[in-house]
Design a protein around this motif. Structure first.
Motif, mmCIF file in Angstrom:
data_model
loop_
_atom_site.group_PDB
_atom_site.id
_atom_site.type_symbol
_atom_site.label_atom_id
_atom_site.label_comp_id
_atom_site.label_asym_id
_atom_site.label_seq_id
_atom_site.Cartn_x
_atom_site.Cartn_y
_atom_site.Cartn_z
ATOM 1 N N UNK A 71 0.812 -1.216 0.000
ATOM 2 C CA UNK A 71 0.000 0.000 0.000
ATOM 3 C C UNK A 71 0.846 1.267 0.000
ATOM 4 N N UNK A 72 2.159 1.106 -0.036
ATOM 5 C CA UNK A 72 3.041 2.277 0.033
ATOM 6 C C UNK A 72 2.894 3.134 -1.212
ATOM 7 N N UNK A 73 3.099 4.447 -1.052
ATOM 8 C CA UNK A 73 2.976 5.321 -2.219
ATOM 9 C C UNK A 73 4.336 5.579 -2.872
ATOM 10 N N UNK A 112 -0.403 6.532 6.603
ATOM 11 C CA UNK A 112 -1.401 6.669 5.526
ATOM 12 C C UNK A 112 -1.602 5.314 4.851
ATOM 13 N N UNK A 116 -4.929 2.665 4.841
ATOM 14 C CA UNK A 116 -5.395 2.062 3.599
ATOM 15 C C UNK A 116 -5.449 0.530 3.725
#
Lengths: 183, 310
Positions: A71-73, A112, A116
């Motif tokens: 889920x990392x951006x 964050x 998610x």
């Protein structure tokens, strides 16, 4: 490179005890509350908090591991992708009060990603954040921790290094590392 | 601790290192957990577009790749040659370059010619994943087969695996031999003399022509389909005769009196290589293979995409 200790064995224990007292203040008997620790080092901090809580509450506290790798951006923007760890959520999140646990809060991007990742398991009643170390003034996102072990004010060239005995069999020590070579 | 693959494309198992395979398995373990959640989706590949380019028929592989891509939040376009301009005479390279001109990042290719994926990898600028090239390799099938053995038996190293049937025309067999040997398993092939390639022994594979002896030897039996569509001459008198000598049925398994794992890459020709009571028995992990296929393909896509930003 130079480093200075900001939390060690004894002080760390006092800090963890205090965080647990605060948690009990807000969550009473932990009837509807669960701990969700972020892989990898949040899990070690979380395990310790869980064992202190269980000792003083004299009951089991629901505990899960959350891995945020997928889920990392910053995937494909970093040099090498991170290796995934296990996500183990042995309870229903729906309508629970979730306490996310991590070792260091800095940009807020991990948290964050954790929010998610958590939503994939259901809709919690509310979510709080516990961080052992809070690096102030580095946030990229509007995220704050409700429970903070130690606040640290440091420069961008410095970083917080967390050594816990579960990982390297040495002593517990949290360092502020100054990296002189790259400015 | 290795956290990325040593290759940019997945063309065959031959090009992979043992560490690459282990990394794919460890990543697939995590994706398998994702697939068993209420929400079976992660956002990792949301900025990636993948084209599934299939010049040959496929049910499992294409669906499995498409699901893996969707579970990773990638955008997916599907292409099959039967309904395309290939029929009007367009070459493979032109077809793929046209697809890439529409800003596609990865191509999953199945083609009936050996080396088609290798050819594309040399000539176009995208990550290529080989989903089967003729009778050469089918790497994701071998990965999911080995992953399923690891899941069922704890590990692959030291296990005895026998591949049964049409070895000559099978890309699954070759990829499986490479993968299993890299992971430290012993490999045997068993089938009629005419369907075992002449130089296979040079890969360090045992060869056995007697079905019962081979079953007696192995922990895992990976049974392949007879690929009539690739056979231009007759390699055995009839399917009925093949089934009499090389068909695995319940009585035969019972007479062995041992635990054995039965695998099949699909599609099964029931009553030819496997009888129905074997295919549906507790020995069979055929449907686990299909389930694991999605997780393993997610791992491959994720790890290759991770190489792309660099």
């Amino acid at each position: 490179m130079s480093k200075r200790s900001i939390l060690d064995n004894e002080l760390l224990q006092i800090t963890l005890d205090r965080l647990c007292q605060q948690l009990i203040e807000n969550h009473d008997q932990f009837e509807e509350s669960v701990i969700l620790a972020i892989q990898p080092r949040g899990v070690i901090v979380g395990e310790r908090i869980k064992s202190i809580l269980e000792k003083s509450l004299k009951k089991k506290v629901a505990f899960g591991h959350l891995d945020v790798t997928f889920h990392r951006d910053d995937f494909r923007r970093k040099e090498a992708p991170l290796k995934a760890n296990a996500t183990i959520v042995p309870f229903i999140i729906e309508d629970k009060r979730v306490i996310l646990v991590d070792d260091v809060l800095y940009t807020g991007r991990t948290v964050r990603a954790a929010l998610d990742a958590m939503i994939a398991f259901g809709r919690p009643k509310d979510v709080e954040l516990l961080a052992l170390v809070d690096r102030k003034f580095g946030r990229d996102l509007p995220i704050e921790a409700q429970y903070v072990g130690k606040e640290v004010i440091c420069l961008e060239t410095e970083h917080v290094q967390v050594d816990l005995h579960e990982e390297n069999k040495g002593e517990d020590k949290i360092w502020l590392v100054t990296n002189n070579d790259k400015k | 601790m290795q956290s990325q693959l040593s290759v940019k494309h997945l063309l065959g198992i031959k090009e992979l290192k043992k560490e690459d395979i282990q990394l794919i398995f460890e990543t697939a373990d995590q994706f398998k957990l994702v697939l068993n959640r209420p929400i079976k989706k992660v956002p990792s590949l949301r900025d990636i577009t993948i084209a599934n380019v299939f010049f040959e028929n496929s049910t499992r592989t294409r669906l499995s790749f498409e699901l893996a891509e969707k579970r990773l939040s990638a955008d997916v376009v599907n292409f099959s040659s039967s309904s395309s301009s290939v029929k009007k005479g367009e070459t493979l390279l032109d077809t793929v370059n046209n697809i890439l001109a529409m800003k596609v990042d990865m191509v999953v290719l199945r083609h009936s010619s050996v080396g088609a994926a290798h050819f594309l990898a040399r000539n176009v600028n995208a990550n290529i994943i080989n989903a089967g090239d003729g009778t050469h390799e089918h790497p994701t099938q071998a990965l999911l087969d080995a992953f399923s053995i690891r899941e069922k038996l704890g590990e692959v190293a030291g296990k005895k695996v026998c591949i049964f049937g049409d070895i000559l025309h099978s890309r699954v067999a070759l990829s499986n031999i490479f993968a299993l040997q890299k992971l430290g398993a012993e490999v045997m092939v068993c089938g009629p003399n005419t369907l075992i390639p002449k130089y296979l022994g040079e890969l360090g594979v045992k060869i056995e022509y007697d079905l019962k002896k081979a079953l007696q030897w192995c922990d895992v039996a990976n049974v392949l389909r007879i690929q009539l569509e690739r056979q231009t001459i007759k390699y055995f008198p009839s399917l009925r005769e093949y089934s009499l000598y090389y068909g695995i049925n319940k009585e035969l398994l019972d007479s062995l009196n041992k635990e054995i794992v039965i695998m099949h890459p699909g599609p099964i020709n029931r009553g030819v290589e496997l009888s129905s009571d074997v295919a549906d028995s507790h020995h069979s992990i055929i449907l686990d293979q299909v389930e694991n296929g999605v997780a393993v393909r997610m791992a491959v896509l994720y790890l290759l995409a991770g190489k792309q930003g660099q």
